[in-house]
Design a protein around this motif. Structure first.
Motif, PDB file in Angstrom:
ATOM      1  N   ILE A 105      31.061 -15.554  67.378  1.00 28.16           N
ATOM      2  CA  ILE A 105      31.854 -16.457  66.542  1.00 28.16           C
ATOM      3  C   ILE A 105      31.036 -16.955  65.354  1.00 28.16           C
ATOM      4  N   VAL A 106      29.684 -16.943  65.491  1.00 26.39           N
ATOM      5  CA  VAL A 106      28.834 -17.364  64.375  1.00 26.39           C
ATOM      6  C   VAL A 106      29.020 -16.423  63.192  1.00 26.39           C
ATOM      7  N   ASN A 107      29.206 -15.136  63.467  1.00 25.74           N
ATOM      8  CA  ASN A 107      29.478 -14.166  62.409  1.00 25.74           C
ATOM      9  C   ASN A 107      30.720 -14.569  61.616  1.00 25.74           C
ATOM     10  N   ASP A 108      31.781 -14.979  62.322  1.00 29.43           N
ATOM     11  CA  ASP A 108      33.019 -15.390  61.660  1.00 29.43           C
ATOM     12  C   ASP A 108      32.800 -16.646  60.821  1.00 29.43           C
ATOM     13  N   ILE A 109      32.058 -17.599  61.386  1.00 27.96           N
ATOM     14  CA  ILE A 109      31.798 -18.859  60.673  1.00 27.96           C
ATOM     15  C   ILE A 109      31.004 -18.589  59.402  1.00 27.96           C
ATOM     16  N   VAL A 110      29.976 -17.738  59.519  1.00 27.48           N
ATOM     17  CA  VAL A 110      29.133 -17.409  58.359  1.00 27.48           C
ATOM     18  C   VAL A 110      29.978 -16.862  57.219  1.00 27.48           C
ATOM     19  N   TRP A 111      30.867 -15.917  57.547  1.00 24.27           N
ATOM     20  CA  TRP A 111      31.643 -15.327  56.462  1.00 24.27           C
ATOM     21  C   TRP A 111      32.676 -16.297  55.906  1.00 24.27           C
ATOM     22  N   LYS A 134      34.220 -18.901  50.948  1.00 26.97           N
ATOM     23  CA  LYS A 134      34.780 -20.101  50.312  1.00 26.97           C
ATOM     24  C   LYS A 134      33.716 -20.820  49.495  1.00 26.97           C
ATOM     25  N   ASN A 135      32.766 -20.010  48.966  1.00 29.17           N
ATOM     26  CA  ASN A 135      31.751 -20.476  48.010  1.00 29.17           C
ATOM     27  C   ASN A 135      30.761 -21.466  48.595  1.00 29.17           C
ATOM     28  N   GLY A 136      30.520 -21.378  49.904  1.00 28.33           N
ATOM     29  CA  GLY A 136      29.463 -22.166  50.509  1.00 28.33           C
ATOM     30  C   GLY A 136      28.161 -21.374  50.563  1.00 28.33           C
ATOM     31  N   ARG A 137      27.104 -22.044  50.965  1.00 22.70           N
ATOM     32  CA  ARG A 137      25.789 -21.406  51.082  1.00 22.70           C
ATOM     33  C   ARG A 137      25.441 -21.236  52.556  1.00 22.70           C
ATOM     34  N   VAL A 138      24.726 -20.153  52.869  1.00 19.40           N
ATOM     35  CA  VAL A 138      24.338 -19.882  54.249  1.00 19.40           C
ATOM     36  C   VAL A 138      22.861 -19.489  54.283  1.00 19.40           C
ATOM     37  N   TYR A 139      22.129 -20.082  55.230  1.00 16.75           N
ATOM     38  CA  TYR A 139      20.729 -19.715  55.431  1.00 16.75           C
ATOM     39  C   TYR A 139      20.475 -19.483  56.910  1.00 16.75           C
ATOM     40  N   PHE A 140      19.682 -18.456  57.200  1.00 15.03           N
ATOM     41  CA  PHE A 140      19.217 -18.179  58.551  1.00 15.03           C
ATOM     42  C   PHE A 140      17.733 -18.535  58.595  1.00 15.03           C
ATOM     43  N   THR A 141      17.316 -19.218  59.635  1.00 21.25           N
ATOM     44  CA  THR A 141      15.935 -19.667  59.675  1.00 21.25           C
ATOM     45  C   THR A 141      15.465 -19.828  61.105  1.00 21.25           C
ATOM     46  N   SER A 142      14.152 -19.811  61.278  1.00 21.02           N
ATOM     47  CA  SER A 142      13.550 -20.193  62.555  1.00 21.02           C
ATOM     48  C   SER A 142      12.585 -21.350  62.341  1.00 21.02           C
ATOM     49  N   ILE A 199      32.529 -27.134  63.559  1.00 18.45           N
ATOM     50  CA  ILE A 199      32.018 -26.264  62.498  1.00 18.45           C
ATOM     51  C   ILE A 199      33.016 -25.162  62.202  1.00 18.45           C
ATOM     52  N   TRP A 200      33.548 -24.546  63.244  1.00 19.63           N
ATOM     53  CA  TRP A 200      34.516 -23.459  63.062  1.00 19.63           C
ATOM     54  C   TRP A 200      35.741 -23.946  62.296  1.00 19.63           C
ATOM     55  N   ARG A 201      36.234 -25.125  62.647  1.00 23.23           N
ATOM     56  CA  ARG A 201      37.420 -25.654  61.989  1.00 23.23           C
ATOM     57  C   ARG A 201      37.130 -26.008  60.527  1.00 23.23           C
ATOM     58  N   ALA A 202      36.006 -26.683  60.284  1.00 23.67           N
ATOM     59  CA  ALA A 202      35.660 -27.090  58.916  1.00 23.67           C
ATOM     60  C   ALA A 202      35.435 -25.883  58.018  1.00 23.67           C
ATOM     61  N   ALA A 203      34.794 -24.831  58.557  1.00 26.45           N
ATOM     62  CA  ALA A 203      34.558 -23.617  57.773  1.00 26.45           C
ATOM     63  C   ALA A 203      35.879 -22.974  57.393  1.00 26.45           C
ATOM     64  N   GLY A 204      36.804 -22.894  58.344  1.00 22.66           N
ATOM     65  CA  GLY A 204      38.110 -22.296  58.069  1.00 22.66           C
ATOM     66  C   GLY A 204      38.908 -23.075  57.052  1.00 22.66           C
ATOM     67  N   GLU A 205      38.701 -24.397  57.002  1.00 22.72           N
ATOM     68  CA  GLU A 205      39.418 -25.256  56.056  1.00 22.72           C
ATOM     69  C   GLU A 205      38.772 -25.261  54.672  1.00 22.72           C
ATOM     70  N   GLY A 206      37.650 -24.565  54.527  1.00 24.59           N
ATOM     71  CA  GLY A 206      36.984 -24.508  53.225  1.00 24.59           C
ATOM     72  C   GLY A 206      36.119 -25.713  52.930  1.00 24.59           C
ATOM     73  N   ARG A 207      35.753 -26.471  53.965  1.00 28.65           N
ATOM     74  CA  ARG A 207      34.946 -27.678  53.744  1.00 28.65           C
ATOM     75  C   ARG A 207      33.453 -27.414  53.870  1.00 28.65           C
ATOM     76  N   GLY A 208      33.069 -26.184  54.202  1.00 24.49           N
ATOM     77  CA  GLY A 208      31.660 -25.887  54.411  1.00 24.49           C
ATOM     78  C   GLY A 208      30.890 -25.727  53.116  1.00 24.49           C
ATOM     79  N   ASP A 209      29.935 -26.608  52.872  1.00 21.54           N
ATOM     80  CA  ASP A 209      29.095 -26.549  51.674  1.00 21.54           C
ATOM     81  C   ASP A 209      27.785 -25.818  51.958  1.00 21.54           C
ATOM     82  N   LEU A 210      27.168 -26.124  53.104  1.00 25.93           N
ATOM     83  CA  LEU A 210      25.867 -25.537  53.444  1.00 25.93           C
ATOM     84  C   LEU A 210      25.815 -25.319  54.951  1.00 25.93           C
ATOM     85  N   LEU A 211      25.620 -24.070  55.366  1.00 24.87           N
ATOM     86  CA  LEU A 211      25.488 -23.722  56.779  1.00 24.87           C
ATOM     87  C   LEU A 211      24.075 -23.207  57.018  1.00 24.87           C
TER      88      LEU A 211
END
Length: 358
Positions: A323-329, A334-342, A279-291
């Motif tokens: 590290i989740v904070n870094d991944i989220v940002w 890079k124009n992905g979407r992020v949701y926090f949920t329980s 996940i960390w690598r894909a997010a850094g590469e700009g491949r993250g669409d939905l987290l």
């Protein structure tokens, strides 16, 4: 300044140390008296951590800013969450209705923004259209708080000018329906002019019959996301905002549920990664669409030979507090979407999952 703009500014700050203090606070007396004590304890914790890593002379300007910030904050104005950001170039704080998952200090080479991002995701600027067949008012609202009445593009609208003074026509249901449609069409066009500038969705305070008729004549019916009938008068702003906010929160819940469903469907297409390293690598590469990540999931980690290494002690020098904070940002920037949920539906994927673009 809008929360989104504040987030953008904070995200650009880089350089060690960036100190983030997150504190759950209280709105009312005497509960908010305890907030000053809690903040003092967090400032002391931040000070002690910094003194472990830096010579006191080198870090004294930042320590002084921390102390000044503690004295500066008036806790009688607290909401539910307080976030403080201190670095060489930044000295600011944000109050929100969203408390952090825990009171904590983060010290890293960037600010810890995940709780603020969560607040941003679950905050909502929107418009309330108070609609009757005899008047229309438009209000800008943030969460459950009235902000101001819109007074442009014809708002507030007076009584329907199309009602005929001819008593025979005025008693004709078809003619009355025509007059109402013409009136609502003018109001809809005015709403769209306001929305063109604000990009805000609209909740309508009106009867079901009026709401259906408004959407029939609307140029863009999707602008109107919800409606509610109310016993409150158009100038009872806070009561209207409180009712509308309940609908907006439900709409947000439905959006998160739809995102989880999208994630689960993407599993079958082989587009979901759940390993933190991947996940960390894909997010850094700009491949993250939905987290999607669990509300409470945090992971201190460090980089060893270009690989993430989880470390239980967030206070260790060189360890990223979360590290989740870094991944989220990385995903958001890079124009992905992020949701926090329980929501329980996420449990089958683990505490964090990323849908990739490719």
């Amino acid at each position: 300044m809008l929360l989104k703009d504040q987030l953008q500014q904070l995200s650009t700050e880089k350089g060690y140390p960036c100190v983030t203090i997150s504190l759950a606070t209280h709105r009312t007396f005497p509960d908010h008296n305890a907030d000053s004590i809690a903040l003092k304890n967090l400032v002391n914790e931040a000070t002690n951590r910094l003194l472990k890593e830096f010579d006191k002379r080198d870090i004294s300007p930042l320590l002084e800013v921390l102390q000044q910030m503690e004295k500066k904050i008036d806790h009688t104005y607290n909401s539910d969450g307080l976030y403080i950001f201190i670095s060489k170039n930044v000295n600011s704080y944000i109050r929100t209705i969203w408390p952090p998952t825990e009171n904590r200090v983060d010290i890293d080479d960037k600010f810890a923004l995940r709780d603020i991002i969560k607040a941003f995701n679950r905050s909502a600027d929107y418009l309330i259209l108070y609609l009757e067949q005899a008047r229309a008012h438009l209000y800008e609202t943030l969460n459950d708080r009235f902000q101001h009445e819109v007074k442009e593009n014809g708002f507030p609208f007076p009584a329907n000018p199309y009602y005929s003074t001819d008593r025979l026509k005025g008693s004709d249901p078809k003619q009355l329906d025509t007059y109402t449609r013409e009136y609502f069409n003018i109001i809809d066009k005015a709403v769209n002019k306001v929305c063109a500038g604000t990009k805000l969705p609209v909740v309508v305070a009106t009867t079901r019959e009026n709401f259906d008729l408004l959407k029939q004549v609307a140029d863009r019916p999707s602008v109107y996301i919800e409606h509610f009938s109310t016993n409150h008068h158009h100038d009872q702003f806070q009561q209207l905002a409180a009712e509308a906010w309940e609908l907006v929160k439900q709409n947000q819940h439905n959006t998160r549920a739809a995102a989880i469903d999208e994630m689960l469907q993407a599993v079958n297409a082989g587009k979901v990664v759940t390993d933190l390293q991947e996940i960390w690598r894909a997010a850094g590469e700009g491949r993250g669409d939905l987290l999607i990540t669990h509300n409470d999931y945090r992971e201190p980690a460090s980089m060893v030979n270009n690989l993430l290494e989880v470390n239980e002690d967030a206070g260790t020098p060189g360890v990223t507090d979360d590290i989740v904070n870094d991944i989220v940002w990385e995903v958001i920037s890079k124009n992905g979407r992020v949701y926090f949920t329980s929501q329980a539906e996420l449990e089958q994927l683990g505490p964090i999952a990323l849908k990739v673009r490719y």
